[in-house]
Write a protein that holds these residues in place. Structure first.
Motif, PDB file in Angstrom:
ATOM      1  N   ILE A  35       0.862  -1.191   0.000  1.00 12.30           N
ATOM      2  CA  ILE A  35       0.000   0.000   0.000  1.00 12.30           C
ATOM      3  C   ILE A  35       0.894   1.235   0.000  1.00 12.30           C
ATOM      4  O   ILE A  35       1.610   1.492   0.973  1.00 12.30           O
ATOM      5  N   PHE A  36       0.871   1.981  -1.093  1.00 13.78           N
ATOM      6  CA  PHE A  36       1.726   3.165  -1.217  1.00 13.78           C
ATOM      7  C   PHE A  36       0.927   4.439  -0.959  1.00 13.78           C
ATOM      8  O   PHE A  36      -0.240   4.554  -1.346  1.00 13.78           O
ATOM      9  N   TYR A  37       1.582   5.395  -0.302  1.00 12.19           N
ATOM     10  CA  TYR A  37       0.987   6.715  -0.146  1.00 12.19           C
ATOM     11  C   TYR A  37       0.899   7.404  -1.503  1.00 12.19           C
ATOM     12  O   TYR A  37       1.816   7.305  -2.327  1.00 12.19           O
ATOM     13  N   LYS A  38      -0.188   8.117  -1.735  1.00 16.64           N
ATOM     14  CA  LYS A  38      -0.326   8.896  -2.952  1.00 16.64           C
ATOM     15  C   LYS A  38       0.379  10.244  -2.785  1.00 16.64           C
ATOM     16  O   LYS A  38       0.771  10.640  -1.687  1.00 16.64           O
ATOM     17  N   LYS A  39       0.542  10.960  -3.905  1.00 12.95           N
ATOM     18  CA  LYS A  39       1.304  12.203  -3.896  1.00 12.95           C
ATOM     19  C   LYS A  39       0.745  13.206  -2.901  1.00 12.95           C
ATOM     20  O   LYS A  39       1.502  13.839  -2.145  1.00 12.95           O
ATOM     21  N   LYS A  40      -0.555  13.383  -2.868  1.00  9.27           N
ATOM     22  CA  LYS A  40      -1.175  14.328  -1.943  1.00  9.27           C
ATOM     23  C   LYS A  40      -0.942  13.922  -0.489  1.00  9.27           C
ATOM     24  O   LYS A  40      -0.790  14.765   0.401  1.00  9.27           O
ATOM     25  N   GLU A  41      -0.914  12.624  -0.248  1.00 16.80           N
ATOM     26  CA  GLU A  41      -0.669  12.135   1.102  1.00 16.80           C
ATOM     27  C   GLU A  41       0.774  12.409   1.518  1.00 16.80           C
ATOM     28  O   GLU A  41       1.039  12.756   2.676  1.00 16.80           O
ATOM     29  N   VAL A  42       1.712  12.262   0.593  1.00 17.45           N
ATOM     30  CA  VAL A  42       3.113  12.567   0.881  1.00 17.45           C
ATOM     31  C   VAL A  42       3.265  14.038   1.238  1.00 17.45           C
ATOM     32  O   VAL A  42       3.971  14.401   2.181  1.00 17.45           O
ATOM     33  N   GLU A  43       2.567  14.901   0.509  1.00 19.69           N
ATOM     34  CA  GLU A  43       2.604  16.332   0.791  1.00 19.69           C
ATOM     35  C   GLU A  43       2.098  16.620   2.204  1.00 19.69           C
ATOM     36  O   GLU A  43       2.695  17.406   2.954  1.00 19.69           O
ATOM     37  N   ARG A  44       1.004  15.955   2.581  1.00 21.93           N
ATOM     38  CA  ARG A  44       0.445  16.151   3.921  1.00 21.93           C
ATOM     39  C   ARG A  44       1.401  15.650   4.992  1.00 21.93           C
ATOM     40  O   ARG A  44       1.609  16.318   6.014  1.00 21.93           O
TER      41      ARG A  44
END
Length: 255
Positions: A35-44
């Motif tokens: 399960i990978f974090y999405k780009k927006k989640e990485v930003e958060r």
């Protein structure tokens, strides 16, 4: 022949790893679901102060007590890495990042000629890593694979931070000559090989660099120090510092 040599290396040291490795090696569809974090989640996560620690094939091999190019096998280092992996949860101050190749099947990797490179990593993940946790994509720091996470999320985030680079001297010279990171910066030069032998010395220099800035929340420690950098990033994250283990990504930025 390469397959036989690989197996003989682990017959006595890691029987469970060897058993799974042999059983899955010839399964064309063997892969791992991550399960990978999405780009927006990485930003958060970055804005929340989370650190990012990459674990690649080199760290996977150290987890099964094998030397890598720039570092010999070391049981203390292995134990530290193993503890980071085993305890990993969403409550940690850091996020682990994994290469997406471990989600590809043996058949897909074989077609690309990289099955032997990544099969062991898939087995180590299967045996040792928490499966319900989310991971970042370690390839975000590599231009060839980046889906603009680094350029659109990580780089803008670093623009107003104090950056402390922890890496080898030749990379630091490239950084100093570049205008990519033109804000407040400090540098900790590390050995090119066997960095674990200088662990306390490197930490002392990091502490000295951090002490020059009054607010630790402004600081981001940028590591390109192989497996030693992963362990240090975890330790400094626990102390309230934000760390990003960019690794070879630094060389790509300044090449």
């Amino acid at each position: 022949m390469r397959y036989i040599k690989f197996i003989s290396r682990y017959i006595f040291r890691h029987p469970l790893f060897l058993m799974v490795y042999i059983f899955t090696y010839f399964l064309p569809n063997f892969n791992q679901s991550v399960i990978f974090y999405k780009k927006k989640e990485v930003e958060r996560l970055l804005k929340e102060g989370k650190s990012i620690i990459r674990l690649g094939d080199g760290e996977m091999y150290i987890l099964i007590s094998t030397a890598m190019e720039f570092h010999a096998s070391n049981q203390i280092l292995r134990k530290k890495l193993h503890n980071i992996v085993k305890r990993y949860s969403k409550n940690d101050p850091f996020v682990l990042a994994l290469p997406s190749q471990i989600t590809e099947s043996n058949l897909e990797l074989k077609k690309r000629g990289i099955k032997d490179v990544w099969h062991a990593s898939k087995v180590v993940y299967f045996i040792s890593f928490p499966k319900r946790q989310k991971y970042a994509d370690a390839l975000m720091f590599y231009p060839r694979y980046d889906k603009k996470t680094f350029s659109e999320v990580v780089l803008p985030f670093l623009e107003d931070r104090v950056l402390i680079f922890v890496t080898k001297g030749v990379t630091i010279e490239k950084i100093k000559e570049s205008d990519v990171f033109h804000k407040r910066s400090a540098y900790v030069v590390t050995p090119e090989k066997q960095a674990f032998d200088s662990y306390d010395y490197i930490k002392g220099n990091i502490d000295l660099a951090c002490s020059k800035f009054s607010d630790k929340k402004e600081i981001v420690l940028l590591f390109a120090l192989g497996p030693v950098g992963k362990v240090m990033a975890a330790e400094y994250s626990e102390q309230g510092y934000q760390c990003i283990d960019i690794g070879k990504g630094l060389d790509f930025i300044f090449s």
